[in-house]
Design a protein around this motif. Sequence first.
Motif, PDB file in Angstrom:
ATOM      1  N   GLU A  85      11.353  -4.327  -3.032  1.00  0.00           N
ATOM      2  CA  GLU A  85      10.564  -3.597  -4.028  1.00  0.00           C
ATOM      3  C   GLU A  85       9.191  -3.267  -3.440  1.00  0.00           C
ATOM      4  O   GLU A  85       8.905  -3.605  -2.294  1.00  0.00           O
ATOM      5  CB  GLU A  85      10.402  -4.440  -5.308  1.00  0.00           C
ATOM      6  CG  GLU A  85      11.748  -4.730  -5.991  1.00  0.00           C
ATOM      7  CD  GLU A  85      11.561  -5.441  -7.331  1.00  0.00           C
ATOM      8  OE1 GLU A  85      10.543  -5.191  -8.015  1.00  0.00           O
ATOM      9  OE2 GLU A  85      12.424  -6.273  -7.673  1.00  0.00           O
ATOM     10  N   VAL A  86       8.349  -2.616  -4.251  1.00  0.00           N
ATOM     11  CA  VAL A  86       6.964  -2.266  -3.880  1.00  0.00           C
ATOM     12  C   VAL A  86       6.957  -1.557  -2.514  1.00  0.00           C
ATOM     13  O   VAL A  86       6.285  -1.977  -1.558  1.00  0.00           O
ATOM     14  CB  VAL A  86       6.026  -3.492  -3.864  1.00  0.00           C
ATOM     15  CG1 VAL A  86       4.564  -3.040  -3.962  1.00  0.00           C
ATOM     16  CG2 VAL A  86       6.342  -4.476  -4.981  1.00  0.00           C
ATOM     17  N   GLY A  87       7.750  -0.463  -2.427  1.00  0.00           N
ATOM     18  CA  GLY A  87       7.784   0.288  -1.178  1.00  0.00           C
ATOM     19  C   GLY A  87       8.358  -0.513  -0.025  1.00  0.00           C
ATOM     20  O   GLY A  87       7.947  -0.351   1.131  1.00  0.00           O
ATOM     21  N   CYS A  88       9.325  -1.367  -0.349  1.00  0.00           N
ATOM     22  CA  CYS A  88       9.982  -2.231   0.658  1.00  0.00           C
ATOM     23  C   CYS A  88       9.021  -3.215   1.315  1.00  0.00           C
ATOM     24  O   CYS A  88       9.293  -3.739   2.389  1.00  0.00           O
ATOM     25  CB  CYS A  88      10.726  -1.398   1.706  1.00  0.00           C
ATOM     26  SG  CYS A  88      12.250  -0.677   1.072  1.00  0.00           S
ATOM     27  N   THR A  89       7.876  -3.502   0.637  1.00  0.00           N
ATOM     28  CA  THR A  89       6.963  -4.528   1.164  1.00  0.00           C
ATOM     29  C   THR A  89       7.159  -5.880   0.473  1.00  0.00           C
ATOM     30  O   THR A  89       6.437  -6.827   0.793  1.00  0.00           O
ATOM     31  CB  THR A  89       5.490  -4.127   0.990  1.00  0.00           C
ATOM     32  OG1 THR A  89       5.174  -4.077  -0.406  1.00  0.00           O
ATOM     33  CG2 THR A  89       5.189  -2.797   1.661  1.00  0.00           C
ATOM     34  N   PRO A 123       0.151  -3.313  -3.931  1.00  0.00           N
ATOM     35  CA  PRO A 123       0.737  -2.401  -2.952  1.00  0.00           C
ATOM     36  C   PRO A 123      -0.034  -2.442  -1.631  1.00  0.00           C
ATOM     37  O   PRO A 123      -1.176  -2.898  -1.584  1.00  0.00           O
ATOM     38  CB  PRO A 123       0.581  -1.035  -3.627  1.00  0.00           C
ATOM     39  CG  PRO A 123      -0.652  -1.176  -4.466  1.00  0.00           C
ATOM     40  CD  PRO A 123      -0.638  -2.605  -4.953  1.00  0.00           C
ATOM     41  N   TYR A 124       0.609  -1.951  -0.580  1.00  0.00           N
ATOM     42  CA  TYR A 124      -0.066  -1.819   0.721  1.00  0.00           C
ATOM     43  C   TYR A 124      -1.123  -0.719   0.621  1.00  0.00           C
ATOM     44  O   TYR A 124      -0.918   0.285  -0.057  1.00  0.00           O
ATOM     45  CB  TYR A 124       0.965  -1.444   1.795  1.00  0.00           C
ATOM     46  CG  TYR A 124       0.382  -1.309   3.174  1.00  0.00           C
ATOM     47  CD1 TYR A 124       0.223  -2.424   3.991  1.00  0.00           C
ATOM     48  CD2 TYR A 124      -0.009  -0.065   3.674  1.00  0.00           C
ATOM     49  CE1 TYR A 124      -0.315  -2.312   5.259  1.00  0.00           C
ATOM     50  CE2 TYR A 124      -0.544   0.060   4.944  1.00  0.00           C
ATOM     51  CZ  TYR A 124      -0.700  -1.065   5.735  1.00  0.00           C
ATOM     52  OH  TYR A 124      -1.239  -0.950   6.983  1.00  0.00           O
ATOM     53  N   GLY A 152       4.538  -1.319   5.128  1.00  0.00           N
ATOM     54  CA  GLY A 152       3.534  -0.707   4.263  1.00  0.00           C
ATOM     55  C   GLY A 152       3.352   0.775   4.488  1.00  0.00           C
ATOM     56  O   GLY A 152       3.214   1.545   3.525  1.00  0.00           O
ATOM     57  N   VAL A 153       3.361   1.231   5.722  1.00  0.00           N
ATOM     58  CA  VAL A 153       3.100   2.651   6.003  1.00  0.00           C
ATOM     59  C   VAL A 153       4.375   3.468   5.860  1.00  0.00           C
ATOM     60  O   VAL A 153       4.401   4.500   5.188  1.00  0.00           O
ATOM     61  CB  VAL A 153       2.496   2.823   7.412  1.00  0.00           C
ATOM     62  CG1 VAL A 153       2.330   4.310   7.736  1.00  0.00           C
ATOM     63  CG2 VAL A 153       1.143   2.113   7.496  1.00  0.00           C
ATOM     64  N   ASP A 154       5.463   3.034   6.471  1.00  0.00           N
ATOM     65  CA  ASP A 154       6.690   3.843   6.476  1.00  0.00           C
ATOM     66  C   ASP A 154       7.571   3.603   5.253  1.00  0.00           C
ATOM     67  O   ASP A 154       8.508   4.366   5.015  1.00  0.00           O
ATOM     68  CB  ASP A 154       7.489   3.566   7.760  1.00  0.00           C
ATOM     69  CG  ASP A 154       6.750   4.079   8.997  1.00  0.00           C
ATOM     70  OD1 ASP A 154       6.063   5.109   8.882  1.00  0.00           O
ATOM     71  OD2 ASP A 154       6.846   3.442  10.057  1.00  0.00           O
ATOM     72  N   GLY A 155       7.300   2.543   4.499  1.00  0.00           N
ATOM     73  CA  GLY A 155       8.025   2.304   3.256  1.00  0.00           C
ATOM     74  C   GLY A 155       9.506   2.041   3.491  1.00  0.00           C
ATOM     75  O   GLY A 155       9.897   1.431   4.488  1.00  0.00           O
ATOM     76  N   CYS A 156      10.326   2.558   2.543  1.00  0.00           N
ATOM     77  CA  CYS A 156      11.771   2.302   2.596  1.00  0.00           C
ATOM     78  C   CYS A 156      12.454   3.335   3.498  1.00  0.00           C
ATOM     79  O   CYS A 156      13.231   4.167   3.028  1.00  0.00           O
ATOM     80  CB  CYS A 156      12.360   2.327   1.201  1.00  0.00           C
ATOM     81  SG  CYS A 156      11.653   1.070   0.115  1.00  0.00           S
ATOM     82  N   ALA A 157      12.154   3.310   4.769  1.00  0.00           N
ATOM     83  CA  ALA A 157      12.791   4.227   5.711  1.00  0.00           C
ATOM     84  C   ALA A 157      14.261   3.854   5.874  1.00  0.00           C
ATOM     85  O   ALA A 157      14.667   2.730   5.570  1.00  0.00           O
ATOM     86  CB  ALA A 157      12.077   4.149   7.058  1.00  0.00           C
ATOM     87  N   ALA A 158      15.063   4.824   6.366  1.00  0.00           N
ATOM     88  CA  ALA A 158      16.493   4.551   6.587  1.00  0.00           C
ATOM     89  C   ALA A 158      16.653   3.344   7.506  1.00  0.00           C
ATOM     90  O   ALA A 158      17.515   2.489   7.294  1.00  0.00           O
ATOM     91  CB  ALA A 158      17.163   5.785   7.182  1.00  0.00           C
ATOM     92  N   THR A 159      15.825   3.277   8.525  1.00  0.00           N
ATOM     93  CA  THR A 159      15.763   2.091   9.376  1.00  0.00           C
ATOM     94  C   THR A 159      14.375   1.498   9.194  1.00  0.00           C
ATOM     95  O   THR A 159      13.406   1.988   9.753  1.00  0.00           O
ATOM     96  CB  THR A 159      15.977   2.456  10.860  1.00  0.00           C
ATOM     97  OG1 THR A 159      17.216   3.149  10.979  1.00  0.00           O
ATOM     98  CG2 THR A 159      16.002   1.207  11.716  1.00  0.00           C
ATOM     99  N   PRO A 160      14.243   0.468   8.364  1.00  0.00           N
ATOM    100  CA  PRO A 160      12.898  -0.047   8.068  1.00  0.00           C
ATOM    101  C   PRO A 160      12.240  -0.669   9.298  1.00  0.00           C
ATOM    102  O   PRO A 160      12.917  -1.150  10.214  1.00  0.00           O
ATOM    103  CB  PRO A 160      13.135  -1.090   6.982  1.00  0.00           C
ATOM    104  CG  PRO A 160      14.591  -1.314   6.900  1.00  0.00           C
ATOM    105  CD  PRO A 160      15.302  -0.246   7.659  1.00  0.00           C
ATOM    106  N   ASP A 161      10.925  -0.660   9.324  1.00  0.00           N
ATOM    107  CA  ASP A 161      10.192  -1.260  10.440  1.00  0.00           C
ATOM    108  C   ASP A 161      10.403  -2.776  10.470  1.00  0.00           C
ATOM    109  O   ASP A 161      10.465  -3.379  11.538  1.00  0.00           O
ATOM    110  CB  ASP A 161       8.702  -0.942  10.325  1.00  0.00           C
ATOM    111  CG  ASP A 161       8.429   0.542  10.482  1.00  0.00           C
ATOM    112  OD1 ASP A 161       9.233   1.223  11.150  1.00  0.00           O
ATOM    113  OD2 ASP A 161       7.419   1.036   9.927  1.00  0.00           O
TER     114      ASP A 161
END
Length: 442
Positions: A101-105, A162-163, A77-86
């Motif tokens: 989708e939805v910011g990788c959430t 969304p987050y 939710g916070v870091d979204g679609c980072a190169a290395t997702p959380d």
Amino acid sequence: MTVVLHAMSALLLLAPATAVPPGAATDPAGALRPVAYEVKLSSDATGARWDGRERIILRNPGPAPVDAVWLRLWGNGVDGCAATPDVSVSAFEGGTADAPEVGCTAVRVRLNRSLKPGRTTDVAFALTIRVPERADRFGRVGAYNFLGNALPVPAIGDDLPPYVSNGESFQSLTSSFLVSLDHPAAMAVPATGTVLGETRHGGRVTTRIAAPLVRDFAWAAGPFGSVGGRTTTGVRLRTWYTDGVTPDTARAVQADVARTLEFGAREYGPYPYPEMDTVIGGFDGFQGMEYPNFVLTEPSSLPAVHETAHQWWYALVGNDEYRHPWLDEALAQYTTDKLLGTPDYCAQAPFWFDPGMRIDAGMDYYATHPDFYAPGIYGDGACMFLALETLIGPDTVRTALQHYLSANRFGIAEPSTLRAAFQAVTPIDLTPFWDQWRNTAD
Ligand SMILES: [Zn+2]
């Protein structure tokens, strides 16, 4: 019928009468129900990275066949679609995952076969969790890791809010979790549920945890100190604290948790679990966070009582926290005010700082008006219930909340459900009251 792992069968046997929660009747229609989760994760030396596998048994309550299920990856939710997702998922069994989708959430999983009403299937996937360096409900501070909303859970149908950082977007159905956490022996892993057993191997421990009849599972990992106790109602208390907190402070916070559990059981209805875990730390930007059987809190009474009150309002009676944040927050804060005292500002409430400010506004409004969230939802929201006590009497309010709890525990409630519970116990027409408090939306 798909293969159910032996351990999962053991979990279902733990609570055979309640494998399908009694509140299921109040769950939204059309959403696949997670009957049970099995999770096996292994951490690195720091507890900041976890790798393993999650399996979810899903049942279609009907009435129509279902072809896909959305997983929520709230940890992104916070870091979204980072190169290395959380939080990342891969290697699916039982279905095929679309791109996030939805910011990788959110990840849509197309089931291998359409699931007919009344039938059960399971979906499994590899899971990697990287705890971000952040003082947050999902974050790492020093040597301490907090894993709130880190486990993927199914969305309810196609509802994909969304987050939001300043509140909650969460909503999930009550299920049962069997979780195995493999971690360094020097690391404690306070968690939702109850420890079934611990197996030492070398310098590591595998902790097996069962959590029946909960809608989410959270844990923490780190070199926590701990104190223990028991409420007068028989709930085992396990209280964990970081190195900035003294044992005496931990005992004081535990006493706040205990009196809240005792108050809730006396006023509303039983806390139907054997254990409650409290994790005390210093959190910048948020004071605490609620999960079933498990809370994160700063070392002070207000968040400790408030987060514990959420055991009734959200953990037991669930709600859509994005569309109806007041349902659990205002009731949790009202319960807090009952224990810690009525704030003076309630004499002047309600406060409206903006035409759109309403108790029944959703997080779509409060995400864009963050300064109004606390005064609107916690302030006005709790004062509203205290004003309702003045109007219809505190005993009548208590009776309505007891009915609301017993009819909706383990399920999902709507605003109209709660308002109807109050109207059912008083001859006074409450319509003008809800209008005055800007609380009329479905
Ligand atoms: Zn709250």
